[in-house]
Write an enzyme that holds these catalytic residues in place. Sequence first.
Site, short mmCIF file in Angstrom:
data_model
loop_
_atom_site.label_atom_id
_atom_site.label_comp_id
_atom_site.label_asym_id
_atom_site.label_seq_id
_atom_site.Cartn_x
_atom_site.Cartn_y
_atom_site.Cartn_z
N HIS A 76 107.46 33.23 75.46
CA HIS A 76 108.28 32.04 75.81
C HIS A 76 107.99 31.66 77.26
CE1 HIS A 76 110.51 35.45 77.50
NE2 HIS A 76 111.03 34.57 78.36
N ASP B 200 110.32 30.19 80.66
CA ASP B 200 111.73 30.13 81.05
C ASP B 200 112.10 28.67 81.33
OD1 ASP B 200 111.79 32.86 80.80
OD2 ASP B 200 111.70 33.27 82.95
N HIS C 183 105.23 34.23 78.70
CA HIS C 183 105.32 35.68 78.88
C HIS C 183 106.15 36.28 77.76
CE1 HIS C 183 108.65 33.75 81.05
NE2 HIS C 183 109.36 34.84 80.80
N ARG D 17 114.05 50.48 77.51
CA ARG D 17 113.64 49.80 78.74
C ARG D 17 114.74 48.83 79.16
NH1 ARG D 17 110.57 44.67 79.38
NH2 ARG D 17 109.94 44.61 81.55
C1 OGA Z 1 113.44 36.94 80.15
C2 OGA Z 1 112.18 37.70 80.23
C3 OGA Z 1 111.05 39.80 80.50
C4 OGA Z 1 111.32 41.26 80.58
O1 OGA Z 1 114.53 37.58 80.16
O2 OGA Z 1 113.35 35.69 80.07
O3 OGA Z 1 111.15 37.11 80.14
O4 OGA Z 1 110.38 41.98 80.91
N1 OGA Z 1 112.23 39.04 80.37
O5 OGA Z 1 112.44 41.69 80.28
NI NI Z 2 111.42 34.98 80.36
#
Ligand code: OGA
Ligand code: NI
Length: 320
Positions: A204, A206, A260, A270
């Site tokens: 996605h 942001d 990402h 995690r």
């Molecule tokens: C998000 C995101 C990445 C992560 O919360 O928008 O991309 O590594 N998180 O948690």
């Molecule tokens: Ni994100």
Amino acid sequence: MDSDPPLLETYKTLFANSKTSSNNHDHRLVTVEERHLPLIDLSRLSHNEAEKERCQKEIARAARQWGFFQVVNHGISMELLEMLREEQVRVFKQPFHHKCREDKFLNFSAGSYRWGTPTSYFLRQLWWSEAFHIPVNDISSTPMEPFATKVAILAQKLAEILAEKLGHKLSFFQESCLPSTCYLRLNRYPPCPIPSDIYGLMPHTDSDFLTILHQDQVGGLQLVKDGQWIAVKPNPEALVINIGDLFQAWSNDCYKSVKHCAVTHPTKERFSAAYFLCPSYETVIESCSMPSVYRKFSFREYRQKVQEDVQLYGYKVGLS
Ligand code: OGA
Ligand code: NI
């Protein structure tokens, strides 16, 4: 554990189906190279003018070329980051049925909690994660407040540098992005004991101006660079910064809002926490230079469009 959302039970038909279907042509989950993002030492901003200027230029270059970078000496102490993480762990350890209560959980507004994906027809659409999406206002008088205060200052500072490097001196971010409009998202990715092709968070971009991410040492963040997926090597002292859609539109495609995702780990849980620099819904996003690539739009319009697309197509279309 009774704090875990019932991901395995809920999505078991998807797992069963995936064994019989051959949807393995997604090349993304083939080994992904681990790379360091540009690493920028922000203490240079308080050195002499020449050093400050070089540092600002590096920030703008990373935003143009990568859409992602890491910062150290960012003004948020290890102690505050540890406090945030401890509180995050404590919150997620609460029994599952408490976390998903419709009314207020802790001090957070109703509906802050999400787990899995509301609509996933394929394993690849499943998010193997749980999250609290909390307006920064709701964080006041929690142990996360000192972090929220500092991270907001950092976000404003970075946004102003990025704007200035485009030739704009703006109070825009200070006026439009307020504690009532910015968010903190606490993510938890439980260990994922089944085949490795399940996302913690689907690819996605942001929908904000910029995001500041604090992740633990497990690793799992991946992003697209020059058409390839790469994995970000965690750095305990660094925060990860990424450009969101609004900055891409506002900068007229100069800064990149890059795709990402988060992948899961077979045995380790995690944690990550993301701060989203968002404006009020009324804020109009208009390119800072002409001719503009995108027509002007309000943040409300954009959020609505994203929600409609997700309903309609199962994914966010984003800027177009
Ligand atoms: C998000 C995101 C990445 C992560 O919360 O928008 O991309 O590594 N998180 O948690
Ligand atoms: Ni994100």
